[in-house]
Write a protein that holds these residues in place. Structure first.
Motif, PDB file in Angstrom:
ATOM      1  N   SER A  37     -28.119  28.785  52.189  1.00 39.28           N
ATOM      2  CA  SER A  37     -26.921  29.170  51.440  1.00 39.28           C
ATOM      3  C   SER A  37     -27.134  28.994  49.953  1.00 39.28           C
ATOM      4  O   SER A  37     -27.730  28.012  49.497  1.00 39.28           O
ATOM      5  CB  SER A  37     -25.731  28.316  51.891  1.00 39.28           C
ATOM      6  N   GLY A  38     -26.614  29.941  49.190  1.00 38.19           N
ATOM      7  CA  GLY A  38     -26.657  29.847  47.735  1.00 38.19           C
ATOM      8  C   GLY A  38     -25.735  28.769  47.189  1.00 38.19           C
ATOM      9  O   GLY A  38     -25.850  28.396  46.021  1.00 38.19           O
ATOM     10  N   THR A  39     -24.841  28.276  48.018  1.00 36.75           N
ATOM     11  CA  THR A  39     -23.893  27.268  47.535  1.00 36.75           C
ATOM     12  C   THR A  39     -24.364  25.838  47.829  1.00 36.75           C
ATOM     13  O   THR A  39     -23.760  24.886  47.350  1.00 36.75           O
ATOM     14  CB  THR A  39     -22.493  27.463  48.164  1.00 36.75           C
ATOM     15  N   LEU A  40     -25.413  25.706  48.615  1.00 39.87           N
ATOM     16  CA  LEU A  40     -25.993  24.375  48.835  1.00 39.87           C
ATOM     17  C   LEU A  40     -27.054  24.113  47.766  1.00 39.87           C
ATOM     18  O   LEU A  40     -27.678  25.041  47.266  1.00 39.87           O
ATOM     19  CB  LEU A  40     -26.695  24.311  50.190  1.00 39.87           C
ATOM     20  N   TYR A  41     -27.299  22.843  47.461  1.00 43.77           N
ATOM     21  CA  TYR A  41     -28.417  22.509  46.591  1.00 43.77           C
ATOM     22  C   TYR A  41     -29.735  22.783  47.308  1.00 43.77           C
ATOM     23  O   TYR A  41     -29.803  22.734  48.537  1.00 43.77           O
ATOM     24  CB  TYR A  41     -28.382  21.021  46.200  1.00 43.77           C
ATOM     25  N   TYR A  42     -30.759  23.039  46.503  1.00 41.85           N
ATOM     26  CA  TYR A  42     -32.100  23.182  47.063  1.00 41.85           C
ATOM     27  C   TYR A  42     -32.466  21.966  47.909  1.00 41.85           C
ATOM     28  O   TYR A  42     -33.034  22.090  49.009  1.00 41.85           O
ATOM     29  CB  TYR A  42     -33.127  23.374  45.934  1.00 41.85           C
ATOM     30  N   GLU A  43     -32.115  20.800  47.414  1.00 38.43           N
ATOM     31  CA  GLU A  43     -32.477  19.555  48.093  1.00 38.43           C
ATOM     32  C   GLU A  43     -31.871  19.464  49.496  1.00 38.43           C
ATOM     33  O   GLU A  43     -32.362  18.728  50.350  1.00 38.43           O
ATOM     34  CB  GLU A  43     -32.034  18.343  47.262  1.00 38.43           C
ATOM     35  N   ASP A  44     -30.798  20.223  49.726  1.00 38.15           N
ATOM     36  CA  ASP A  44     -30.157  20.206  51.042  1.00 38.15           C
ATOM     37  C   ASP A  44     -30.710  21.260  51.992  1.00 38.15           C
ATOM     38  O   ASP A  44     -30.187  21.434  53.097  1.00 38.15           O
ATOM     39  CB  ASP A  44     -28.640  20.387  50.886  1.00 38.15           C
ATOM     40  N   GLN A  45     -31.745  22.001  51.544  1.00 39.55           N
ATOM     41  CA  GLN A  45     -32.338  23.019  52.417  1.00 39.55           C
ATOM     42  C   GLN A  45     -33.851  23.084  52.187  1.00 39.55           C
ATOM     43  O   GLN A  45     -34.464  24.142  52.317  1.00 39.55           O
ATOM     44  CB  GLN A  45     -31.663  24.386  52.213  1.00 39.55           C
TER      45      GLN A  45
END
Lengths: 243, 243
Positions: free
Chosen positions: A121-129
């Motif tokens: 998702s574009g709304t999550l931080y990179y660190e969360d994916q």
């Protein structure tokens, strides 16, 4: 002369950079609205247009271009509108159709690059994916990157036949290809380096664009924002191909 | 009259369906080349054009349209070329720019829908990216779907003002919106059902398109391929919003 107002996020190259490069190479003045100080500019000015009333032709997202009462969104649509006015495309319909087709294919690459660091998702931080991003980037660098680069190299064809991607004449698509190539090299230096021997003509094109006087002046100016991990082309070493 | 040859994968609606719908609604004959028997048609005929020699204007991927010597790729580019010829867009430049902008925004939604079942790579099977797909689809149905639908509903504006998305007149973008809406409902029936009360005008538009005589005849014909889990809009219950 028309007054061109570009609306794009003020701190990143992003998709707006493809449009900035066209104005800069043409030497045509434009206002980069969100980079001006409020109240005349800034992000609030951008959001005001984005949140236009129902039933109007408000855009879904930046970048968008305002020319008098006209507001035009979608990067490739803006470039298609601007190119004849900036002298960056010839007159023939086949030429224009192919230029736009290539620009939309470049947009597809850009979208896939964005997905390498934001696959969920574009709304999550990179660190969360991160785990998903790593898997996605492995596929991108090993399969998609060579496929796209091979395609564009093939479009250029045998040496001496074409000066640019669209034909004999230089076009806005060549500027966008420059941006794509330097962006890919920034984001994936190892994966990119592995492919360079397969794309001699694309590299010649990139170098030729960088030497164009107005492009060179722009790249050396403070108007050219640096690449960063806030933009589309992000360098996360763990997403680059193993060396 | 021009002879229109559409090249697209013969077993799915996919991106080619947006173009099929334009021809069908206009009542203009076209050849769906890859759906003919070889050697005149079939996938080999599609691949022959796709693998054109270096230095030619070969496309990167289907769909593409052949009109005499001209080969045009990228769905939105094809529709932009066809629409004036099929009577599916007015003459004004602002209208055409906005139509294309909306079509490219529809293409963005389609791309995000594809990512819900293929977030890691288009070359892996769905079964090899199910966990990531589930996470991606959760974000899509809860954040992106309402945002996109809300945007398009807002474009339609207050009742009575517009007949279609682009303005007073019907356009090819309305056909594409029909396809997007029925595709979203097929793929995400629960998530879509939750949003229907927020998009009354879009649903009116969808229903009005389905009632157009040539569209209705097409949808009831064997030329309309069914939705399936080979296309872009796929129904995997585990990717739909929890009820």
């Amino acid at each position: 002369m028309a007054r061109y107002e570009l609306y794009y996020w003020p701190s990143v190259q992003g998709r707006g950079e493809f449009i900035r490069l066209a104005f800069e190479d043409a030497g045509v003045p434009y206002v980069d609205v969100a980079r001006l100080a409020p109240p005349r500019g800034g992000v609030p000015a951008l959001l005001r247009l984005l949140r236009g009333p129902p039933g109007t032709r408000a855009p879904f997202a930046p970048p968008f271009l305002k020319v008098g009462p006209l507001v035009i969104a979608q990067t490739a649509n803006i470039l298609q509108y601007l190119a004849p006015r900036l002298g960056l495309i010839g007159r023939g319909e086949p030429e224009r159709l192919f230029a736009h087709q290539l620009q939309l294919t470049i947009a597809d690459v850009v979208q896939e690059v964005h997905c390498t660091h934001h696959p969920i998702s574009g709304t999550l931080y990179y660190e969360d994916q991160r785990a998903e991003a790593r898997r996605c980037a492995q596929h991108f660098t090993s399969e998609r990157l060579p496929k796209f680069l091979g395609y564009f190299e093939k479009v250029l064809g045998p040496e001496g036949k074409r000066r640019g991607l669209v034909g004999r004449a230089f076009s806005y698509v060549d500027l966008s290809m420059f941006q794509l190539l330097v962006g890919l090299e920034y984001a994936f230096p190892r994966a990119f380096a592995r492919r360079t021997r397969t794309i001699p003509r694309l590299l010649d094109l990139r170098n030729a664009v960088a030497r164009r006087p107005r492009v060179a002046a722009y790249l050396a100016s403070p108007r050219r924002l640096p690449f960063s991990e806030e933009g589309i082309f992000r360098h996360y070493p763990e997403l680059d191909e193993a060396s």
